[in-house]
Write a protein that holds these residues in place. Structure first.
Motif, PDB file in Angstrom:
ATOM      1  N   ILE A 231       0.834  -1.202   0.000  1.00 35.12           N
ATOM      2  CA  ILE A 231       0.000   0.000   0.000  1.00 35.12           C
ATOM      3  C   ILE A 231       0.871   1.254   0.000  1.00 35.12           C
ATOM      4  O   ILE A 231       0.614   2.222  -0.733  1.00 35.12           O
ATOM      5  CB  ILE A 231      -0.950  -0.006   1.207  1.00 35.12           C
ATOM      6  CG1 ILE A 231      -1.978  -1.128   1.071  1.00 35.12           C
ATOM      7  CG2 ILE A 231      -1.657   1.341   1.348  1.00 35.12           C
ATOM      8  CD1 ILE A 231      -2.811  -1.356   2.308  1.00 35.12           C
ATOM      9  N   GLU A 232       1.924   1.256   0.805  1.00 32.53           N
ATOM     10  CA  GLU A 232       2.814   2.415   0.863  1.00 32.53           C
ATOM     11  C   GLU A 232       3.469   2.678  -0.489  1.00 32.53           C
ATOM     12  O   GLU A 232       3.582   3.820  -0.934  1.00 32.53           O
ATOM     13  CB  GLU A 232       3.873   2.193   1.947  1.00 32.53           C
ATOM     14  CG  GLU A 232       3.305   2.258   3.362  1.00 32.53           C
ATOM     15  CD  GLU A 232       4.332   1.872   4.411  1.00 32.53           C
ATOM     16  OE1 GLU A 232       5.465   1.495   4.013  1.00 32.53           O
ATOM     17  OE2 GLU A 232       4.010   1.928   5.617  1.00 32.53           O
ATOM     18  N   ARG A 233       3.899   1.594  -1.157  1.00 28.46           N
ATOM     19  CA  ARG A 233       4.495   1.766  -2.487  1.00 28.46           C
ATOM     20  C   ARG A 233       3.470   2.326  -3.470  1.00 28.46           C
ATOM     21  O   ARG A 233       3.780   3.199  -4.287  1.00 28.46           O
ATOM     22  CB  ARG A 233       5.042   0.429  -3.002  1.00 28.46           C
ATOM     23  CG  ARG A 233       6.323  -0.028  -2.323  1.00 28.46           C
ATOM     24  CD  ARG A 233       6.974  -1.155  -3.097  1.00 28.46           C
ATOM     25  NE  ARG A 233       6.082  -2.312  -3.207  1.00 28.46           N
ATOM     26  CZ  ARG A 233       6.052  -3.319  -2.335  1.00 28.46           C
ATOM     27  NH1 ARG A 233       6.852  -3.297  -1.283  1.00 28.46           N
ATOM     28  NH2 ARG A 233       5.233  -4.331  -2.510  1.00 28.46           N
ATOM     29  N   ALA A 234       2.244   1.802  -3.397  1.00 27.85           N
ATOM     30  CA  ALA A 234       1.203   2.263  -4.311  1.00 27.85           C
ATOM     31  C   ALA A 234       0.894   3.747  -4.113  1.00 27.85           C
ATOM     32  O   ALA A 234       0.630   4.479  -5.077  1.00 27.85           O
ATOM     33  CB  ALA A 234      -0.063   1.435  -4.114  1.00 27.85           C
ATOM     34  N   VAL A 235       0.946   4.200  -2.869  1.00 30.62           N
ATOM     35  CA  VAL A 235       0.627   5.606  -2.584  1.00 30.62           C
ATOM     36  C   VAL A 235       1.719   6.532  -3.094  1.00 30.62           C
ATOM     37  O   VAL A 235       1.446   7.597  -3.672  1.00 30.62           O
ATOM     38  CB  VAL A 235       0.414   5.800  -1.067  1.00 30.62           C
ATOM     39  CG1 VAL A 235       0.291   7.285  -0.729  1.00 30.62           C
ATOM     40  CG2 VAL A 235      -0.827   5.052  -0.601  1.00 30.62           C
ATOM     41  N   ASP A 279      -7.798  10.044  -7.007  1.00 31.10           N
ATOM     42  CA  ASP A 279      -8.405   8.906  -7.709  1.00 31.10           C
ATOM     43  C   ASP A 279      -7.333   7.955  -8.233  1.00 31.10           C
ATOM     44  O   ASP A 279      -7.481   6.733  -8.174  1.00 31.10           O
ATOM     45  CB  ASP A 279      -9.280   9.398  -8.858  1.00 31.10           C
ATOM     46  CG  ASP A 279     -10.570  10.043  -8.367  1.00 31.10           C
ATOM     47  OD1 ASP A 279     -10.953   9.790  -7.211  1.00 31.10           O
ATOM     48  OD2 ASP A 279     -11.175  10.808  -9.141  1.00 31.10           O
ATOM     49  N   ALA A 280      -6.261   8.515  -8.763  1.00 33.68           N
ATOM     50  CA  ALA A 280      -5.177   7.684  -9.288  1.00 33.68           C
ATOM     51  C   ALA A 280      -4.508   6.883  -8.174  1.00 33.68           C
ATOM     52  O   ALA A 280      -4.174   5.700  -8.355  1.00 33.68           O
ATOM     53  CB  ALA A 280      -4.154   8.563 -10.011  1.00 33.68           C
ATOM     54  N   VAL A 281      -4.315   7.512  -7.016  1.00 40.44           N
ATOM     55  CA  VAL A 281      -3.708   6.805  -5.885  1.00 40.44           C
ATOM     56  C   VAL A 281      -4.611   5.670  -5.407  1.00 40.44           C
ATOM     57  O   VAL A 281      -4.157   4.554  -5.140  1.00 40.44           O
ATOM     58  CB  VAL A 281      -3.422   7.785  -4.728  1.00 40.44           C
ATOM     59  CG1 VAL A 281      -2.912   7.022  -3.505  1.00 40.44           C
ATOM     60  CG2 VAL A 281      -2.392   8.827  -5.162  1.00 40.44           C
ATOM     61  N   ILE A 285      -3.783   1.619  -5.132  1.00 40.60           N
ATOM     62  CA  ILE A 285      -3.904   0.848  -3.890  1.00 40.60           C
ATOM     63  C   ILE A 285      -4.736  -0.406  -4.132  1.00 40.60           C
ATOM     64  O   ILE A 285      -4.363  -1.517  -3.713  1.00 40.60           O
ATOM     65  CB  ILE A 285      -4.544   1.706  -2.775  1.00 40.60           C
ATOM     66  CG1 ILE A 285      -3.606   2.839  -2.374  1.00 40.60           C
ATOM     67  CG2 ILE A 285      -4.883   0.839  -1.564  1.00 40.60           C
ATOM     68  CD1 ILE A 285      -4.225   3.813  -1.390  1.00 40.60           C
ATOM     69  N   ARG A 286      -5.862  -0.252  -4.822  1.00 39.33           N
ATOM     70  CA  ARG A 286      -6.734  -1.409  -5.067  1.00 39.33           C
ATOM     71  C   ARG A 286      -6.064  -2.442  -5.975  1.00 39.33           C
ATOM     72  O   ARG A 286      -6.291  -3.633  -5.827  1.00 39.33           O
ATOM     73  CB  ARG A 286      -8.056  -0.948  -5.676  1.00 39.33           C
ATOM     74  CG  ARG A 286      -8.929  -0.183  -4.708  1.00 39.33           C
ATOM     75  CD  ARG A 286     -10.345   0.006  -5.249  1.00 39.33           C
ATOM     76  NE  ARG A 286     -11.179   0.630  -4.228  1.00 39.33           N
ATOM     77  CZ  ARG A 286     -11.352   1.938  -4.108  1.00 39.33           C
ATOM     78  NH1 ARG A 286     -10.753   2.758  -4.962  1.00 39.33           N
ATOM     79  NH2 ARG A 286     -12.117   2.434  -3.157  1.00 39.33           N
ATOM     80  N   ARG A 293     -10.828  -2.179   0.006  1.00 38.28           N
ATOM     81  CA  ARG A 293     -12.049  -1.745  -0.675  1.00 38.28           C
ATOM     82  C   ARG A 293     -12.604  -0.425  -0.150  1.00 38.28           C
ATOM     83  O   ARG A 293     -13.394   0.226  -0.822  1.00 38.28           O
ATOM     84  CB  ARG A 293     -13.122  -2.835  -0.533  1.00 38.28           C
ATOM     85  CG  ARG A 293     -12.695  -4.160  -1.149  1.00 38.28           C
ATOM     86  CD  ARG A 293     -13.756  -5.218  -0.976  1.00 38.28           C
ATOM     87  NE  ARG A 293     -13.328  -6.497  -1.512  1.00 38.28           N
ATOM     88  CZ  ARG A 293     -14.045  -7.618  -1.432  1.00 38.28           C
ATOM     89  NH1 ARG A 293     -15.227  -7.600  -0.833  1.00 38.28           N
ATOM     90  NH2 ARG A 293     -13.580  -8.739  -1.934  1.00 38.28           N
ATOM     91  N   VAL A 294     -12.230  -0.043   1.070  1.00 41.96           N
ATOM     92  CA  VAL A 294     -12.691   1.224   1.639  1.00 41.96           C
ATOM     93  C   VAL A 294     -11.460   2.084   1.888  1.00 41.96           C
ATOM     94  O   VAL A 294     -10.608   1.746   2.719  1.00 41.96           O
ATOM     95  CB  VAL A 294     -13.466   0.998   2.956  1.00 41.96           C
ATOM     96  CG1 VAL A 294     -13.936   2.331   3.533  1.00 41.96           C
ATOM     97  CG2 VAL A 294     -14.646   0.060   2.726  1.00 41.96           C
TER      98      VAL A 294
END
Length: 333
Positions: A231-235, A279-281, A285-286, A293-294
């Motif tokens: 998640i951290e990498r995705a952000v 929105d891109a972030v 993450i998903r 999901r939330v």
């Protein structure tokens, strides 16, 4: 964990335990063996527990309501906790009581002596098939984890519960076979009582382990370390976010993770630009962690100089300037 895999293991265990319970009760009525009675009650408790797990899985699928805006996913944890209580009281404590009673009034097995041994051997075979199904379904998601880590870290409670129940049932059958066999050989009913007591201690121990693990899930557990890192990498891997100021995660159910983070973003010309970046972030993450999901992201302007004037921890003492209220705290769609 796929719900179908968990349900398959539960149904297999339910069918096995119903059949085993009936044969054990017949054996008890013919022989008056306390080990057979303890094992029969154990199988009844297990059958009820599997019914509770199926009920919990069904109720957890209900749609969210204004009173429960995050849905009912945690009902699976509640019913798993109830299972531990049933196993402790109906299974374990009853077996210990029966052992105490039999120890003070020991008597051998005087008729139908071949029945309990035959029933126990057949029950071991049937329970082995159920245990095998639980192991097979668990291996689909266990990966390289040890069995202890899998049981402790699994967010979906059904497979760990069925695994421990089936394991306890197999070991309990061995204890019962030991007590009955020694009673038949010696004619001393105290061996039967000893086997019953071992079954009781085993069931109480398993129930306590289940209660501890499901209590942790009920209190709320965050994402595992590998999911947090993903998640951290995705952000932070895109230009939309300069850094994570702080982030928290929480499982709302076995397959639904909530992510809430305050993120440092660069200066934006418009609120639309900021919203598009968020929105891109969220999409990244998903993609990285599908159970996320939330998602709630609060954008702020990070100022390292203000952070240094605090306690020196830039990641936790940032002094943000409020961004547009229109984009702040936007929940994932």
């Amino acid at each position: 964990m796929s719900a179908s895999g968990g349900n398959k293991a539960i149904v297999a265990a339910l069918l096995a335990n119903v059949g085993i319970a009936i044969t054990k009760f017949v054996a008890f009525l013919l022989t008056s063996s306390s080990s057979m009675l303890a094992e029969a009650i154990h199988s009844v408790a297990d059958s009820g527990n599997q019914g509770l797990l199926l009920l919990g899985g069904k109720r957890a699928k209900r749609e969210a309501t204004p009173q429960h805006p995050f849905g009912y996913g945690r009902e699976r944890y509640i019913y798993a906790f109830i299972v531990s209580i049933v196993l402790f009281s109906v299974g374990g404590l009853f077996a210990l009581y029966e052992a105490y009673h039999k120890w003070h009034d020991p008597h051998g097995i005087e008729s139908w002596q071949w029945v309990p041994v035959t029933v126990l051997v057949v029950a071991i075979v049937m329970e082995s098939f159920s245990f095998r199904t639980a192991i097979k379904e668990s291996n689909h998601i266990r990966g390289s984890q040890s069995w202890v880590k899998f049981i402790r870290r699994a967010k979906a409670p059904e497979l760990p519960v069925v695994l421990l129940e089936d394991f306890g049932a197999l070991v309990g059958l061995v204890f019962a076979l030991f007590g009955v066999s020694m009673t038949l050989v010696t004619g001393n009913g105290e061996w039967d009582a000893a086997g019953t007591a071992m079954i009781g201690v085993l069931l109480v121990t398993i129930a306590v382990v289940l209660a501890i693990e499901t209590k942790s899930l009920l209190l709320g557990e965050g994402a595992e370390a590998h999911d947090l890192a993903a998640i951290e990498r995705a952000v932070t891997e895109g230009p939309e976010v300069e850094r994570i100021i702080h982030m928290k995660t929480l499982y709302l159910g076995p397959e639904e993770l909530m992510v809430a983070a305050k993120i440092g973003v660069p200066q934006c010309e418009t609120a639309e630009e900021l919203a598009a970046g968020i929105d891109a972030v969220e999409a990244r993450i998903r993609a990285a962690v599908p159970t996320a999901r939330v998602i709630y992201l609060e954008p702020d302007i990070y100022r390292a100089d203000a952070a240094r004037e605090g306690n020196g921890s830039a990641s936790s003492t940032a002094a943000p300037q409020d961004a547009s209220d229109e984009a702040a705290g936007r929940p994932g769609s």
